[in-house]
Scaffold this motif. Structure first.
Motif, PDB file in Angstrom:
ATOM      1  N   PRO A  93      11.659  -9.640 -25.137  1.00  0.00           N
ATOM      2  CA  PRO A  93      12.297 -10.142 -23.905  1.00  0.00           C
ATOM      3  C   PRO A  93      11.780 -11.514 -23.472  1.00  0.00           C
ATOM      4  CG  PRO A  93      11.554  -7.870 -23.613  1.00  0.00           C
ATOM      5  CD  PRO A  93      11.045  -8.336 -24.941  1.00  0.00           C
ATOM      6  N   GLN A  94      10.532 -11.839 -23.808  1.00  0.00           N
ATOM      7  CA  GLN A  94       9.961 -13.128 -23.414  1.00  0.00           C
ATOM      8  C   GLN A  94      10.671 -14.310 -24.077  1.00  0.00           C
ATOM      9  OE1 GLN A  94       8.367 -10.476 -24.562  1.00  0.00           O
ATOM     10  NE2 GLN A  94       6.535 -10.048 -23.366  1.00  0.00           N
ATOM     11  N   ASP A  95      11.508 -14.035 -25.077  1.00  0.00           N
ATOM     12  CA  ASP A  95      12.240 -15.104 -25.751  1.00  0.00           C
ATOM     13  C   ASP A  95      13.543 -15.463 -25.049  1.00  0.00           C
ATOM     14  OD1 ASP A  95      10.290 -15.318 -27.709  1.00  0.00           O
ATOM     15  OD2 ASP A  95      11.280 -13.889 -29.046  1.00  0.00           O
ATOM     16  N   ALA A  96      13.777 -14.912 -23.869  1.00  0.00           N
ATOM     17  CA  ALA A  96      15.025 -15.185 -23.146  1.00  0.00           C
ATOM     18  C   ALA A  96      15.213 -16.679 -22.886  1.00  0.00           C
ATOM     19  CB  ALA A  96      15.068 -14.402 -21.842  1.00  0.00           C
ATOM     20  N   TRP A  97      14.130 -17.404 -22.641  1.00  0.00           N
ATOM     21  CA  TRP A  97      14.263 -18.844 -22.403  1.00  0.00           C
ATOM     22  C   TRP A  97      14.781 -19.558 -23.654  1.00  0.00           C
ATOM     23  CZ3 TRP A  97      11.681 -22.811 -24.895  1.00  0.00           C
ATOM     24  CH2 TRP A  97      10.616 -22.439 -25.724  1.00  0.00           C
ATOM     25  N   LEU A  98      14.403 -19.056 -24.834  1.00  0.00           N
ATOM     26  CA  LEU A  98      14.918 -19.646 -26.074  1.00  0.00           C
ATOM     27  C   LEU A  98      16.409 -19.342 -26.255  1.00  0.00           C
ATOM     28  CD1 LEU A  98      11.944 -18.913 -28.482  1.00  0.00           C
ATOM     29  CD2 LEU A  98      12.791 -21.171 -27.803  1.00  0.00           C
ATOM     30  N   ALA A  99      16.817 -18.171 -25.820  1.00  0.00           N
ATOM     31  CA  ALA A  99      18.245 -17.843 -25.868  1.00  0.00           C
ATOM     32  C   ALA A  99      19.034 -18.797 -24.970  1.00  0.00           C
ATOM     33  CB  ALA A  99      18.468 -16.385 -25.455  1.00  0.00           C
ATOM     34  N   THR A 100      18.467 -19.122 -23.816  1.00  0.00           N
ATOM     35  CA  THR A 100      19.107 -20.088 -22.919  1.00  0.00           C
ATOM     36  C   THR A 100      19.156 -21.467 -23.570  1.00  0.00           C
ATOM     37  OG1 THR A 100      18.366 -18.855 -20.991  1.00  0.00           O
ATOM     38  CG2 THR A 100      18.984 -21.155 -20.633  1.00  0.00           C
ATOM     39  N   TRP A 101      18.043 -21.879 -24.179  1.00  0.00           N
ATOM     40  CA  TRP A 101      17.994 -23.176 -24.876  1.00  0.00           C
ATOM     41  C   TRP A 101      19.049 -23.239 -25.973  1.00  0.00           C
ATOM     42  CZ3 TRP A 101      16.963 -23.769 -30.098  1.00  0.00           C
ATOM     43  CH2 TRP A 101      16.852 -25.079 -30.552  1.00  0.00           C
ATOM     44  N   SER A 102      19.242 -22.128 -26.683  1.00  0.00           N
ATOM     45  CA  SER A 102      20.182 -22.120 -27.808  1.00  0.00           C
ATOM     46  C   SER A 102      21.637 -22.091 -27.358  1.00  0.00           C
ATOM     47  CB  SER A 102      19.902 -20.917 -28.717  1.00  0.00           C
ATOM     48  OG  SER A 102      20.276 -19.711 -28.085  1.00  0.00           O
ATOM     49  N   ARG A 103      21.858 -21.847 -26.053  1.00  0.00           N
ATOM     50  CA  ARG A 103      23.188 -21.774 -25.453  1.00  0.00           C
ATOM     51  C   ARG A 103      23.944 -20.507 -25.869  1.00  0.00           C
ATOM     52  NH1 ARG A 103      23.447 -27.716 -26.397  1.00  0.00           N
ATOM     53  NH2 ARG A 103      25.064 -27.381 -27.921  1.00  0.00           N
ATOM     54  N   ALA A 104      23.187 -19.444 -26.142  1.00  0.00           N
ATOM     55  CA  ALA A 104      23.814 -18.153 -26.444  1.00  0.00           C
ATOM     56  C   ALA A 104      24.561 -17.654 -25.207  1.00  0.00           C
ATOM     57  CB  ALA A 104      22.753 -17.139 -26.869  1.00  0.00           C
ATOM     58  N   ASP A 105      25.642 -16.963 -25.442  1.00  0.00           N
ATOM     59  CA  ASP A 105      26.438 -16.427 -24.338  1.00  0.00           C
ATOM     60  C   ASP A 105      25.869 -15.114 -23.810  1.00  0.00           C
ATOM     61  OD1 ASP A 105      28.911 -18.322 -24.333  1.00  0.00           O
ATOM     62  OD2 ASP A 105      28.521 -17.853 -26.439  1.00  0.00           O
ATOM     63  N   ALA A 106      25.120 -14.416 -24.645  1.00  0.00           N
ATOM     64  CA  ALA A 106      24.453 -13.172 -24.256  1.00  0.00           C
ATOM     65  C   ALA A 106      23.308 -12.941 -25.235  1.00  0.00           C
ATOM     66  CB  ALA A 106      25.428 -12.007 -24.278  1.00  0.00           C
ATOM     67  N   ALA A 107      22.364 -12.111 -24.825  1.00  0.00           N
ATOM     68  CA  ALA A 107      21.223 -11.802 -25.697  1.00  0.00           C
ATOM     69  C   ALA A 107      20.755 -10.380 -25.430  1.00  0.00           C
ATOM     70  CB  ALA A 107      20.087 -12.790 -25.456  1.00  0.00           C
ATOM     71  N   VAL A 108      20.329  -9.723 -26.493  1.00  0.00           N
ATOM     72  CA  VAL A 108      19.728  -8.393 -26.419  1.00  0.00           C
ATOM     73  C   VAL A 108      18.491  -8.397 -27.310  1.00  0.00           C
ATOM     74  CG1 VAL A 108      21.905  -7.201 -25.924  1.00  0.00           C
ATOM     75  CG2 VAL A 108      21.154  -7.455 -28.285  1.00  0.00           C
ATOM     76  N   THR A 109      17.595  -7.437 -27.074  1.00  0.00           N
ATOM     77  CA  THR A 109      16.356  -7.396 -27.844  1.00  0.00           C
ATOM     78  C   THR A 109      16.397  -6.318 -28.921  1.00  0.00           C
ATOM     79  OG1 THR A 109      15.342  -5.925 -26.224  1.00  0.00           O
ATOM     80  CG2 THR A 109      14.923  -8.281 -25.963  1.00  0.00           C
ATOM     81  N   HIS A 110      15.563  -6.562 -29.949  1.00  0.00           N
ATOM     82  CA  HIS A 110      15.273  -5.547 -30.974  1.00  0.00           C
ATOM     83  C   HIS A 110      14.241  -4.612 -30.389  1.00  0.00           C
ATOM     84  CE1 HIS A 110      17.207  -7.240 -34.558  1.00  0.00           C
ATOM     85  NE2 HIS A 110      16.724  -8.418 -34.269  1.00  0.00           N
ATOM     86  N   PRO A 111      14.158  -3.377 -30.734  1.00  0.00           N
ATOM     87  CA  PRO A 111      15.195  -2.658 -31.477  1.00  0.00           C
ATOM     88  C   PRO A 111      16.445  -2.496 -30.613  1.00  0.00           C
ATOM     89  CG  PRO A 111      13.516  -1.125 -30.734  1.00  0.00           C
ATOM     90  CD  PRO A 111      13.044  -2.509 -30.361  1.00  0.00           C
TER      91      PRO A 111
END
Length: 133
Positions: A93-111
């Protein structure tokens, strides 16, 4: 007959690609069309698939090497005209800022939690259908 939606799944790990298919199934929600999957294990494969298919949503694994899903997402958003929505798979979950940087429209975590993943995918399919309408 109802048309299908095409979901591109990018991961260098065949198990991860299988988890994505199993989590969403053939139809992630009753109000979205059935899903067909296009699987890619490399960045060149992703680029070729985007040219060869009408892709409705991309699911990119942020843990893929050497071209991680976050960097691939940013590249696609910069270079692909009318880039499909991107659902990013994050390692934590701490990688959410990277998802924002990448301009992803949504993000979920493994598993992957199948209910959370299916709802995120269905939401992007709904938004894509609204744009295409």
């Amino acid at each position: 007959m109802q048309p299908t939606a095409t979901v591109l799944v990018y991961s260098d790990n065949a198990d991860t690609r299988e988890q994505v298919r199993l989590a969403a199934g053939r139809r992630p929600a009753p109000d979205v069309p059935p899903v067909e999957y296009v699987e890619c294990a490399t960045l060149p494969g992703v680029l070729a698939a985007l040219e060869a298919h009408h892709v409705d949503v991309c699911v990119l694994d942020g843990e893929t090497a050497p071209a991680g899903g976050m960097g691939v997402c940013r590249q696609l958003k910069d270079e692909v005209f009318r880039c499909p929505p991107v659902l990013l798979l994050m390692g934590r979950p701490q990688d959410a800022w990277l998802a924002t940087w990448s301009r992803a429209d949504a993000a979920v975590t493994h598993p992957l939690d199948p209910a959370v993943f299916a709802e995120a995918l269905a939401g992007l399919l709904r938004s894509r259908r609204a744009v295409d309408a």
